[in-house]
Design an enzyme around this catalytic site. Sequence first.
Site, mmCIF file in Angstrom:
data_model
loop_
_atom_site.group_PDB
_atom_site.id
_atom_site.type_symbol
_atom_site.label_atom_id
_atom_site.label_comp_id
_atom_site.label_asym_id
_atom_site.label_seq_id
_atom_site.Cartn_x
_atom_site.Cartn_y
_atom_site.Cartn_z
ATOM 1 N N HIS A 136 47.954 -6.246 92.314
ATOM 2 C CA HIS A 136 47.611 -5.076 92.212
ATOM 3 C C HIS A 136 46.254 -4.706 91.934
ATOM 4 O O HIS A 136 45.627 -5.261 91.195
ATOM 5 C CB HIS A 136 48.723 -4.034 91.532
ATOM 6 C CG HIS A 136 48.591 -4.522 90.126
ATOM 7 N ND1 HIS A 136 49.293 -5.439 89.625
ATOM 8 C CD2 HIS A 136 48.068 -3.779 88.952
ATOM 9 C CE1 HIS A 136 48.915 -5.705 88.277
ATOM 10 N NE2 HIS A 136 48.325 -4.784 87.905
ATOM 11 N N CYS B 127 48.198 -1.411 80.216
ATOM 12 C CA CYS B 127 47.554 -2.690 80.722
ATOM 13 C C CYS B 127 46.303 -2.024 81.171
ATOM 14 O O CYS B 127 46.066 -0.797 81.644
ATOM 15 C CB CYS B 127 48.512 -3.303 81.795
ATOM 16 S SG CYS B 127 48.923 -2.063 83.134
#
Length: 681
Positions: free
Chosen positions: A65, A187
């Site tokens: 991603h 993250c």
Amino acid sequence: MSELISADLVDLDLSAATKDAAARSLAERMAAAGRVTDLEGFLADVAAREVQMPTGLDGGIGIPHCRSAHVTEPTLAFGRSAAGIDFGAADGPADLIFLIAAPTGGDADHLSILSSLARQLMDEAFTGALRSAAEPARAAALIRGEEPEPDASRPADVPEAELAAPESAAPEPAPSAPFRIVAVTSCPTGIAHTYMAAESLAKAARAAGVELTVETQGSAGFQRLDPQLIAAADGVILAHDVEVRDRERFAGKPVVDVGVKAGINRPAELLAELREKAAHGGTADAPARPAAPAAPMDRGAEATDGFAIRLRTWLMTGVSYMVPFVAAGGLLIALAFAIGGYTVDKAPSVADHFVWAESASWAALLFQVGGTAFGFLVPVLAGFIAYGMADRPGLVPGFVGGAIALTVNAGFLGGLIAGLLAGAVVRAIQRLGVPPVLRGIMPVVVIPLVSSAVVGFLMFLVVGKPIAALQKALTGWLTGLSGANAVILGVLLGLMMCFDLGGPLNKVAYAFAVGGLADPNPGSLKVMAAVMAAGMVPPLAMALATTVRGRLFTRAERENGKAAWVLGASFITEGAIPFAAADPLRVIPSAMAGGAVTGGLSMAFGCTLRAPHGGVFVVPLIGQPLLYLLAVAAGTVVSAALVVLLKRFRARTARISDAETAAATGATHPEASTHREVTTH
């Protein structure tokens, strides 16, 4: 708002053998649907994210991603692989692949859906339903949450606040009150790992009978933990790869501080570790991690990371904080020499003697300000190495140790050792058990006092003098470098500067050169010149290659090539990263070859440099400037020629393979060849 995923973005028979091939296959579906505008540019962004941290998760899941300017709207593509694809997970290959694409600044509604999906991936019923789905439309509906998976434990759109225990007032607790935990997950991209860690921790907490409230600092925004919840909590779990916002909220609480993937893969262990820390006054530690809260540069590390990886990270922390001082001080000193000549270092203090109309006084001012900035190099290096190891408590002993290194003439090497000693001493103190009443003053009084005394003793009386002797020997060796030895050193430094394009090896070579500027001599000035020259080569070479053979590069790479001219000329090696991310096997060896040529030639020509940065803009401050530019040009041509040759060879090999495939299958339609060329890029 269009659907996040549709049937044409699902491949239930994904045949790719590698993670790069899988990402390309799914990205091509996104491009065909008009959701990705530049396939190669998007794949380069996916690859750059993969370099930060592998995206494989336990349970057979891969989630490549990224955020990308080449994405028109938040989009998901799903592939199911029968053979499995290695995405770096500890338990083996992934069979469920989710390619998640988010535009830069994507809308909150879509990003909220992505976060909900990330949490669903922790649900075995959901992943089991995807493994058994027979039709792409069925898989897409499951992912969108329109079709409930069998035995689902909760709806897909449960808000993150409901992952936690209710925040409203509860009935009076039983005599044995439940263990209460607050957690933060985050993250770098804030799309997947943040929410998966939250869900994983929540499931483990429910199984263990623990009250858990999670604050997810992700792309869909975050709701700050209630201060009353923090005050009532028995401990804190921080599972993150970026800085936790307002971390001071948790001061005085037992903390388990780990990377976000640890929150996904081993939540039960983290709960047990926190229970043990709380039971022992916050001092218990898991066997695989240090007892103290992880330092800033350790937060993305897994428990299996070796000492060498952590050591490199700590050292790079110190170097990264030192570089601004290097740039400011070094350029000021270089300008002072350019204005006032090489006797400017003999000028009296400008505090005592300054004539506004004399250029010599202004040169002396620049030199003395630059010298003051340079005086911070070793203390800053040591202080932030210790910070990388032990967080803010490491700063004081690190700075003290670095200053002592200067006092005993241990120089740059002394700063390295002082930083490591300071970090190690602080980590050792943090392992000691202390009564809860003393926790509040430990980071403010006790740790700085004790660690500074210990580091000062070691630097003054134990290791300082031997390091000073080694530093003196190294300085003498550099001063005496000549002939073949100098060329070999230049080649080695050129290879290091171009191997990882601004990464750890690049920074080690740069730090070695800058360390010599603190006590300049002819040898150290040659080293600085060779390092900067070699660092300019990769982006300049990519710019040249895209100019002379543009058809071998994508449109995005050709655009990056235009910017690379300026980046290379400014000594910003990172300008070549987009090219290396897209085609590392051809770009990196080519860059290394050119860097080696330039580094060796710079040393052979005897070029010198007093400025630590600036590229072509400090050429007037370079000794042998014309030969220096010749060395840079030679390396640039070598790298550009090699990358062009390698890319042409790749293209020819692909065409031959296409012809053989067509002959074997009898395919003659031109679209077959076109498709092959795209998928093998």
